[in-house]
Structure formats: structure tokens, C-alpha cells
Motif scaffolding. Structure first.
Motif, mmCIF file in Angstrom:
data_model
loop_
_atom_site.group_PDB
_atom_site.id
_atom_site.type_symbol
_atom_site.label_atom_id
_atom_site.label_comp_id
_atom_site.label_asym_id
_atom_site.label_seq_id
_atom_site.Cartn_x
_atom_site.Cartn_y
_atom_site.Cartn_z
ATOM 1 N N PRO A 37 -17.855 4.172 0.247
ATOM 2 C CA PRO A 37 -18.263 3.436 -0.952
ATOM 3 C C PRO A 37 -18.763 4.412 -2.002
ATOM 4 C CG PRO A 37 -19.161 2.421 1.022
ATOM 5 C CD PRO A 37 -18.533 3.718 1.440
ATOM 6 N N LEU A 38 -18.465 4.105 -3.241
ATOM 7 C CA LEU A 38 -18.849 4.981 -4.338
ATOM 8 C C LEU A 38 -20.355 4.950 -4.512
ATOM 9 C CD1 LEU A 38 -17.332 6.737 -6.354
ATOM 10 C CD2 LEU A 38 -17.545 4.883 -7.981
ATOM 11 N N PRO A 39 -21.005 6.128 -4.623
ATOM 12 C CA PRO A 39 -22.442 6.155 -4.856
ATOM 13 C C PRO A 39 -22.785 5.445 -6.160
ATOM 14 C CG PRO A 39 -21.601 8.354 -4.341
ATOM 15 C CD PRO A 39 -20.426 7.449 -4.511
ATOM 16 N N ALA A 40 -23.946 4.830 -6.207
ATOM 17 C CA ALA A 40 -24.373 4.112 -7.413
ATOM 18 C C ALA A 40 -24.302 5.030 -8.617
ATOM 19 C CB ALA A 40 -25.791 3.586 -7.227
ATOM 20 N N GLY A 41 -23.689 4.514 -9.679
ATOM 21 C CA GLY A 41 -23.585 5.266 -10.919
ATOM 22 C C GLY A 41 -22.463 6.284 -10.952
ATOM 23 N N ALA A 42 -21.689 6.436 -9.876
ATOM 24 C CA ALA A 42 -20.633 7.452 -9.857
ATOM 25 C C ALA A 42 -19.412 7.030 -10.663
ATOM 26 C CB ALA A 42 -20.222 7.768 -8.428
ATOM 27 N N ALA A 43 -19.140 5.732 -10.766
ATOM 28 C CA ALA A 43 -18.017 5.273 -11.572
ATOM 29 C C ALA A 43 -18.374 5.431 -13.042
ATOM 30 C CB ALA A 43 -17.699 3.818 -11.270
ATOM 31 N N ALA A 44 -17.434 5.934 -13.808
ATOM 32 C CA ALA A 44 -17.699 6.179 -15.223
ATOM 33 C C ALA A 44 -17.750 4.876 -15.991
ATOM 34 C CB ALA A 44 -16.599 7.068 -15.788
ATOM 35 N N PRO A 45 -18.833 4.619 -16.729
ATOM 36 C CA PRO A 45 -18.862 3.422 -17.557
ATOM 37 C C PRO A 45 -17.786 3.499 -18.620
ATOM 38 C CG PRO A 45 -21.043 4.479 -17.451
ATOM 39 C CD PRO A 45 -20.060 5.389 -16.799
ATOM 40 N N GLU A 46 -17.207 2.343 -18.961
ATOM 41 C CA GLU A 46 -16.159 2.323 -19.976
ATOM 42 C C GLU A 46 -16.701 2.850 -21.291
ATOM 43 O OE1 GLU A 46 -13.345 -1.043 -20.088
ATOM 44 O OE2 GLU A 46 -14.664 -1.825 -18.518
ATOM 45 N N GLY A 47 -15.873 3.640 -21.961
ATOM 46 C CA GLY A 47 -16.216 4.118 -23.283
ATOM 47 C C GLY A 47 -17.139 5.333 -23.289
ATOM 48 N N GLY A 50 -16.302 11.874 -22.125
ATOM 49 C CA GLY A 50 -16.336 12.931 -21.136
ATOM 50 C C GLY A 50 -16.355 12.432 -19.698
ATOM 51 N N ALA A 51 -16.513 11.136 -19.491
ATOM 52 C CA ALA A 51 -16.550 10.600 -18.136
ATOM 53 C C ALA A 51 -15.129 10.489 -17.598
ATOM 54 C CB ALA A 51 -17.212 9.236 -18.124
ATOM 55 N N SER A 52 -14.977 10.789 -16.329
ATOM 56 C CA SER A 52 -13.677 10.712 -15.674
ATOM 57 C C SER A 52 -13.326 9.255 -15.393
ATOM 58 C CB SER A 52 -13.764 11.528 -14.393
ATOM 59 O OG SER A 52 -12.777 11.192 -13.499
ATOM 60 N N PRO A 53 -12.128 8.776 -15.786
ATOM 61 C CA PRO A 53 -11.784 7.367 -15.553
ATOM 62 C C PRO A 53 -11.485 7.100 -14.081
ATOM 63 C CG PRO A 53 -9.899 8.531 -16.443
ATOM 64 C CD PRO A 53 -11.053 9.508 -16.443
ATOM 65 N N THR A 54 -11.638 5.847 -13.693
ATOM 66 C CA THR A 54 -11.226 5.421 -12.359
ATOM 67 C C THR A 54 -9.707 5.540 -12.314
ATOM 68 O OG1 THR A 54 -13.093 3.902 -12.288
ATOM 69 C CG2 THR A 54 -11.333 3.544 -10.680
ATOM 70 N N VAL A 55 -9.167 5.981 -11.176
ATOM 71 C CA VAL A 55 -7.734 6.249 -11.059
ATOM 72 C C VAL A 55 -7.112 5.381 -9.974
ATOM 73 C CG1 VAL A 55 -8.032 8.650 -11.822
ATOM 74 C CG2 VAL A 55 -8.041 8.129 -9.367
ATOM 75 N N VAL A 56 -5.779 5.358 -9.964
ATOM 76 C CA VAL A 56 -5.029 4.808 -8.848
ATOM 77 C C VAL A 56 -4.260 5.996 -8.272
ATOM 78 C CG1 VAL A 56 -3.033 4.095 -10.262
ATOM 79 C CG2 VAL A 56 -3.480 2.968 -8.061
ATOM 80 N N VAL A 57 -4.204 6.093 -6.953
ATOM 81 C CA VAL A 57 -3.587 7.241 -6.289
ATOM 82 C C VAL A 57 -2.165 6.890 -5.886
ATOM 83 C CG1 VAL A 57 -3.783 8.849 -4.357
ATOM 84 C CG2 VAL A 57 -5.844 8.013 -5.499
ATOM 85 N N ASP A 58 -1.216 7.797 -6.197
ATOM 86 C CA ASP A 58 0.193 7.535 -5.875
ATOM 87 C C ASP A 58 0.564 8.090 -4.505
ATOM 88 O OD1 ASP A 58 0.736 10.291 -6.154
ATOM 89 O OD2 ASP A 58 1.564 10.063 -8.162
ATOM 90 N N CYS A 59 1.832 7.915 -4.134
ATOM 91 C CA CYS A 59 2.308 8.311 -2.803
ATOM 92 C C CYS A 59 2.114 9.795 -2.507
ATOM 93 C CB CYS A 59 3.785 7.964 -2.637
ATOM 94 S SG CYS A 59 4.101 6.207 -2.459
ATOM 95 N N SER A 60 2.146 10.632 -3.525
ATOM 96 C CA SER A 60 1.974 12.063 -3.291
ATOM 97 C C SER A 60 0.511 12.483 -3.370
ATOM 98 C CB SER A 60 2.829 12.873 -4.268
ATOM 99 O OG SER A 60 2.449 12.585 -5.591
ATOM 100 N N GLY A 61 -0.398 11.515 -3.552
ATOM 101 C CA GLY A 61 -1.819 11.815 -3.589
ATOM 102 C C GLY A 61 -2.334 12.186 -4.971
ATOM 103 N N ASP A 62 -1.486 12.042 -5.989
ATOM 104 C CA ASP A 62 -1.901 12.370 -7.351
ATOM 105 C C ASP A 62 -2.636 11.197 -7.984
ATOM 106 O OD1 ASP A 62 -0.733 14.904 -7.235
ATOM 107 O OD2 ASP A 62 1.200 14.141 -7.947
ATOM 108 N N ALA A 63 -3.649 11.520 -8.790
ATOM 109 C CA ALA A 63 -4.403 10.506 -9.511
ATOM 110 C C ALA A 63 -3.622 10.082 -10.747
ATOM 111 C CB ALA A 63 -5.755 11.075 -9.917
ATOM 112 N N GLN A 64 -3.528 8.772 -10.976
ATOM 113 C CA GLN A 64 -2.810 8.226 -12.127
ATOM 114 C C GLN A 64 -3.737 7.301 -12.909
ATOM 115 O OE1 GLN A 64 0.556 8.895 -12.795
ATOM 116 N NE2 GLN A 64 0.389 10.377 -11.130
#
Length: 170
Positions: A37-47, A50-64
Motif C-alpha cells: 500500500p502506498l504510504p500516506a501522502g506518497a501519491a502526488a496531488p493533482e496539479g 514537480g510531483a510525479s504522476p500516478t502511472v499504469v505499468v505496461d507488459c514490459s514494466g514501463d510506466a505509462q
């Protein structure tokens, strides 16, 4: 006999071309183990700049982020999403419209035909990515068929997204 071998080779090539056409792939599976589980506050708030966006991971393990296509069936390429138009991409969920392209595998997958079904897509359930605890990723992909879907497929389906640790083949 030679004609059958040529026909099989052409069909296998067609499946490979379809997989390639689906582009960046998705690592989706009906069930799977996810990151912690993601630690509290680790997900970047929208907007937040400089915060890293939440990603979806593809078959090769790359963040999209906002992929135009996403492969659901990593093993054989017989199920994927195309023409994705994202209406929302946030820290805790994302939503899109697009098409689900599914091989009917009749009489078998190499000889099957691909059919396209309109869907809405939702990504949610954020976790820390294994091996990259500061990276948040979506672990569940929800499909809703807005018209008829593939035979024997529920109108609403959910898939777990399994993120492989960087450097580990999946």
C-alpha cells in the motif's frame, strides 16, 4: 500440406502485427499480486508542480501516463485497448473512452478474428510500485462495455495490474 503451413504462417504474422499495432502494452491479469500500500501522502496531488504522476505499468514494466493503447493479454496479445481518449488522469483514478479489441479464437486463436467493442475504462486502487516505492501506480483496470461486448464476457470486468520490479523479467 505446404498450403496449410503458409496459411498458418500468415495467421501467426497477422496476430503478431495486431499485437504490434496495439502499441504500449499493459500488464493486466485477472488476478495478481500488487505492491505494498502506498504510504500516506506518497501519491502526488493533482496539479502539484514537480510531483510525479500516478502511472499504469505496461507488459514490459514501463510506466505509462495516458497511453493511447494498452495490452490486457500480455502473453498472447488477444485482448487490448486502443484509441484511448483520457477524460481524467488523477492521483487516485483515471478515466477514458476507447475500444477493446478481442480475438474470438475461433476455431483457435491463430485462425481467429479480432472484434472491436466500445468501452469506458477506469483505473484505480493506487499502490507503491515494487522496487520503486516512491512511484505510485494503478493496480486495477475496470472495463465497462457501452454496447455489446464479447460473448460470455460480463458488461463490467475488472483486471489486476501486476507491476514487475524493474530489472526482473515477468
Amino acid at each position: 500440406m505446404r498450403r496449410r503451413k503458409v496459411k498458418s504462417a500468415v495467421l501467426i504474422g497477422a496476430v503478431a502485427a495486431t499485437v504490434a499495432a496495439l502499441g504500449s502494452a499493459g500488464a493486466a491479469a485477472p488476478e495478481g499480486r500488487q505492491g505494498a500500500p502506498l504510504p500516506a501522502g506518497a501519491a502526488a496531488p493533482e496539479g502539484r508542480q514537480g510531483a510525479s504522476p500516478t502511472v499504469v505499468v505496461d507488459c514490459s514494466g514501463d510506466a505509462q501516463v495516458r497511453p493511447g493503447s494498452y495490452l490486457i493479454a500480455c502473453g498472447d496479445g488477444n485482448n487490448g485497448l486502443v484509441s484511448l481518449h483520457w477524460t481524467r488522469w488523477g492521483a487516485t483514478s483515471a478515466e477514458a473512452r476507447g475500444s477493446n479489441v478481442v480475438n474470438d479464437c475461433l476455431p483457435y486463436c491463430a485462425a481467429g478474428h479480432f472484434h472491436t467493442f466500445p468501452v469506458t475504462v477506469r483505473l484505480d486502487t493506487v499502490r507503491a510500485r515494487p522496487g520503486q516505492q516512491s512511484q505510485a501506480y494503478f493496480t486495477v483496470l475496470h472495463l465497462h462495455y457501452t454496447a455489446d461486448g464479447p460473448p460470455r464476457t460480463p458488461r463490467d470486468a475488472a483486471y489486476s495490474i501486476v507491476a514487475v520490479k524493474p530489472g526482473v523479467a515477468g
